[in-house]
Design a protein around this motif. Sequence first.
Motif, mmCIF file in Angstrom:
data_model
loop_
_atom_site.group_PDB
_atom_site.id
_atom_site.type_symbol
_atom_site.label_atom_id
_atom_site.label_comp_id
_atom_site.label_asym_id
_atom_site.label_seq_id
_atom_site.Cartn_x
_atom_site.Cartn_y
_atom_site.Cartn_z
ATOM 1 N N HIS A 153 3.990 16.483 -11.501
ATOM 2 C CA HIS A 153 3.249 16.154 -10.285
ATOM 3 C C HIS A 153 2.915 14.657 -10.240
ATOM 4 C CE1 HIS A 153 2.545 20.135 -8.659
ATOM 5 N NE2 HIS A 153 2.193 20.570 -9.855
ATOM 6 N N SER A 154 2.760 14.139 -9.017
ATOM 7 C CA SER A 154 2.169 12.812 -8.844
ATOM 8 C C SER A 154 0.651 12.957 -8.870
ATOM 9 C CB SER A 154 2.613 12.196 -7.516
ATOM 10 O OG SER A 154 2.217 13.014 -6.435
ATOM 11 N N CYS A 155 -0.041 11.855 -9.118
ATOM 12 C CA CYS A 155 -1.497 11.924 -9.227
ATOM 13 C C CYS A 155 -2.156 12.047 -7.860
ATOM 14 C CB CYS A 155 -2.040 10.697 -9.970
ATOM 15 S SG CYS A 155 -1.859 9.127 -9.070
ATOM 16 N N GLY A 156 -1.534 11.467 -6.823
ATOM 17 C CA GLY A 156 -2.084 11.552 -5.479
ATOM 18 C C GLY A 156 -3.252 10.636 -5.211
ATOM 19 N N HIS A 157 -3.594 9.779 -6.183
ATOM 20 C CA HIS A 157 -4.737 8.873 -5.978
ATOM 21 C C HIS A 157 -4.351 7.772 -4.996
ATOM 22 C CE1 HIS A 157 -8.092 6.167 -6.860
ATOM 23 N NE2 HIS A 157 -8.677 7.192 -7.448
ATOM 24 N N ARG A 158 -5.262 7.432 -4.089
ATOM 25 C CA ARG A 158 -4.929 6.463 -3.046
ATOM 26 C C ARG A 158 -4.776 5.042 -3.564
ATOM 27 N NH1 ARG A 158 -10.586 6.790 0.367
ATOM 28 N NH2 ARG A 158 -12.035 6.474 -1.367
ATOM 29 N N SER A 159 -5.172 4.786 -4.812
ATOM 30 C CA SER A 159 -4.975 3.464 -5.400
ATOM 31 C C SER A 159 -3.693 3.367 -6.209
ATOM 32 C CB SER A 159 -6.167 3.103 -6.304
ATOM 33 O OG SER A 159 -7.363 3.036 -5.558
ATOM 34 N N CYS A 160 -2.971 4.469 -6.330
ATOM 35 C CA CYS A 160 -1.747 4.490 -7.139
ATOM 36 C C CYS A 160 -0.574 3.954 -6.329
ATOM 37 C CB CYS A 160 -1.459 5.908 -7.615
ATOM 38 S SG CYS A 160 0.090 6.059 -8.542
ATOM 39 N N PRO A 161 0.093 2.900 -6.784
ATOM 40 C CA PRO A 161 1.228 2.355 -6.026
ATOM 41 C C PRO A 161 2.399 3.324 -5.938
ATOM 42 C CG PRO A 161 1.045 1.284 -8.174
ATOM 43 C CD PRO A 161 -0.193 2.107 -7.994
ATOM 44 N N SER A 162 2.545 4.224 -6.917
ATOM 45 C CA SER A 162 3.638 5.187 -6.881
ATOM 46 C C SER A 162 3.454 6.234 -5.787
ATOM 47 C CB SER A 162 3.763 5.902 -8.232
ATOM 48 O OG SER A 162 4.045 4.985 -9.262
ATOM 49 N N CYS A 163 2.220 6.450 -5.375
ATOM 50 C CA CYS A 163 1.932 7.464 -4.353
ATOM 51 C C CYS A 163 1.754 6.854 -2.969
ATOM 52 C CB CYS A 163 0.667 8.233 -4.728
ATOM 53 S SG CYS A 163 0.788 9.126 -6.301
ATOM 54 N N GLN A 164 1.717 5.523 -2.862
ATOM 55 C CA GLN A 164 1.403 4.883 -1.591
ATOM 56 C C GLN A 164 2.520 4.995 -0.565
ATOM 57 O OE1 GLN A 164 -1.393 3.426 -0.100
ATOM 58 N NE2 GLN A 164 -2.208 4.660 -1.767
ATOM 59 N N HIS A 165 3.779 5.004 -1.018
ATOM 60 C CA HIS A 165 4.889 5.063 -0.063
ATOM 61 C C HIS A 165 4.838 6.360 0.740
ATOM 62 C CE1 HIS A 165 8.827 4.388 1.674
ATOM 63 N NE2 HIS A 165 9.196 5.586 1.270
ATOM 64 N N GLN A 166 4.634 7.471 0.046
ATOM 65 C CA GLN A 166 4.550 8.751 0.727
ATOM 66 C C GLN A 166 3.334 8.800 1.641
ATOM 67 O OE1 GLN A 166 6.636 11.033 0.977
ATOM 68 N NE2 GLN A 166 5.616 12.949 1.513
ATOM 69 N N ALA A 167 2.199 8.261 1.175
ATOM 70 C CA ALA A 167 0.989 8.247 1.995
ATOM 71 C C ALA A 167 1.183 7.415 3.251
ATOM 72 C CB ALA A 167 -0.190 7.705 1.175
ATOM 73 N N ASN A 168 1.881 6.287 3.120
ATOM 74 C CA ASN A 168 2.163 5.431 4.271
ATOM 75 C C ASN A 168 3.007 6.164 5.299
ATOM 76 O OD1 ASN A 168 3.879 3.450 5.833
ATOM 77 N ND2 ASN A 168 2.523 2.002 4.833
ATOM 78 N N ASN A 169 4.053 6.870 4.830
ATOM 79 C CA ASN A 169 4.930 7.607 5.740
ATOM 80 C C ASN A 169 4.179 8.730 6.458
ATOM 81 O OD1 ASN A 169 7.116 6.002 5.099
ATOM 82 N ND2 ASN A 169 7.881 7.389 3.522
ATOM 83 N N LEU A 170 3.321 9.433 5.734
ATOM 84 C CA LEU A 170 2.548 10.511 6.344
ATOM 85 C C LEU A 170 1.610 9.969 7.412
ATOM 86 C CD1 LEU A 170 1.715 12.650 3.188
ATOM 87 C CD2 LEU A 170 3.191 13.328 5.084
ATOM 88 N N TRP A 171 0.941 8.840 7.109
ATOM 89 C CA TRP A 171 0.029 8.224 8.072
ATOM 90 C C TRP A 171 0.794 7.773 9.312
ATOM 91 C CZ3 TRP A 171 -0.797 3.254 10.165
ATOM 92 C CH2 TRP A 171 -2.029 3.086 10.817
ATOM 93 N N LEU A 172 1.948 7.153 9.109
ATOM 94 C CA LEU A 172 2.748 6.689 10.236
ATOM 95 C C LEU A 172 3.220 7.859 11.095
ATOM 96 C CD1 LEU A 172 4.109 4.400 11.759
ATOM 97 C CD2 LEU A 172 5.995 4.495 10.125
ATOM 98 N N ASP A 173 3.606 8.964 10.455
ATOM 99 C CA ASP A 173 4.021 10.142 11.214
ATOM 100 C C ASP A 173 2.872 10.688 12.061
ATOM 101 O OD1 ASP A 173 6.649 10.185 10.390
ATOM 102 O OD2 ASP A 173 6.242 11.412 8.632
ATOM 103 N N ARG A 174 1.652 10.703 11.501
ATOM 104 C CA ARG A 174 0.499 11.172 12.274
ATOM 105 C C ARG A 174 0.224 10.254 13.458
ATOM 106 N NH1 ARG A 174 -1.616 12.079 7.022
ATOM 107 N NH2 ARG A 174 -2.866 10.170 7.158
ATOM 108 N N GLN A 175 0.345 8.945 13.240
ATOM 109 C CA GLN A 175 0.096 7.994 14.319
ATOM 110 C C GLN A 175 1.162 8.095 15.405
ATOM 111 O OE1 GLN A 175 -2.745 6.261 14.573
ATOM 112 N NE2 GLN A 175 -3.319 7.323 12.688
ATOM 113 N N ARG A 176 2.396 8.411 15.033
ATOM 114 C CA ARG A 176 3.468 8.554 16.030
ATOM 115 C C ARG A 176 3.163 9.681 17.007
ATOM 116 N NH1 ARG A 176 7.654 7.554 11.736
ATOM 117 N NH2 ARG A 176 8.509 5.473 12.141
ATOM 118 N N GLN A 177 2.473 10.723 16.544
ATOM 119 C CA GLN A 177 2.118 11.823 17.429
ATOM 120 C C GLN A 177 1.021 11.425 18.409
ATOM 121 O OE1 GLN A 177 4.047 14.611 17.395
ATOM 122 N NE2 GLN A 177 5.159 13.351 15.896
ATOM 123 N N LYS A 178 0.401 10.264 18.219
ATOM 124 C CA LYS A 178 -0.612 9.743 19.141
ATOM 125 C C LYS A 178 -0.083 8.564 19.947
ATOM 126 C CE LYS A 178 -4.336 10.858 15.882
ATOM 127 N NZ LYS A 178 -5.504 10.311 15.141
#
Length: 355
Positions: A58-83
């Motif tokens: 598993h990934s750690c999922g912590h918002r300060s982890c650079p390894s997890c930030q790419h996925q978090a960025n994509n998810l945020w962008l996808d949510r914003q696209r729906q708005k």
Amino acid sequence: MIGLAQLLRQYQPDLRSQCPMEDRHHWALQNIIDCHSSACGEILFRCRDCHQDQHAYHSCGHRSCPSCQHQANNLWLDRQRQKLLPVEYYMVTFTLPSQLRGFVWHHQRWAYQALFECAVDTLMSFGHRDKQLQGNLGLTGVLHTHSRRLEFHPHVHFIVPNGGLSRDKHRWQQKHGKYLFNGKALAKVFRAKFLETMKLYGFNVPKHTPRTWIVQCQHVGKGEAALTYLARYLYRGVINEQNILKHENGQITFRYKESNTKQWMTITEPAVQFLWRVLQHVLPKGFRRTRDYGFLHGNAHKTLKRLQLILRVKLPEQTTAQRKKIERLCPCCGHPMRVIPFVKVRQTSRLRTIN
């Protein structure tokens, strides 16, 4: 590429002894080190046909982890696209002066909350007084605590579409031109609101607090292109690991881009000092660094849908980041694999299968 987890693992004793770390810093440090390792838990995949096994961590999922930030960025962008709205967008940035940074550092949860509230109140008050907008604003705010040099520099960015729903709820009420509000006027009102809030809660205003604060209000484009640019700029980690250039003799060299010249600059300093530059920006536990207001708020879903119908918005299809995770295929026979659940045994850091 030099990994942040590798550096933290090597220098964590020095960090813990030399830096003013709190529980949230210790937690972030350990999560980044444990990311994609057995400490975060193991997943066992088993093929239903040929019974081939595969293991993953598993990934750690912590918002300060650079390894997890790419996925978090994509998810945020996808949510914003729906708005998304096919209109002009602005970015408004509220910055606290350097004289208040010491106060903010020692009262982070309160100060960040006050920063959001005073900035939103300022924008909404300007929106209500504007004859073209008539109080209709939608805002998406993102908190940053770092400068390009990774110094402590708290500020908040707001993405603002150039209009809203008219009072009769049948028209898009638009702000014309590429000008939203006057930055100096915003700064004056924002300063008064923030200092008044400090006094209301019993805090003393530091001496030499400047009379002139900075609020930047700039046009950033239209629709999808503007949103993608803002997502890359706003919703990101403190540092991209590609910008860590060198690690030699206990010294770290990293690069950053100057805001004025757009040229790459480098800083070389002791590894512990560099790592603290990064860890000091870990936010208080549970604090939301991105927030929506007005017709972009989650509770205004019907208003947003009405606007999208009026503007004849064709929303982009959801990407795989928003859908359920794609099934892992067996490398031997190509058939779907199923997940065999595991439970982590904390005392011995071992995993056992659930029967």
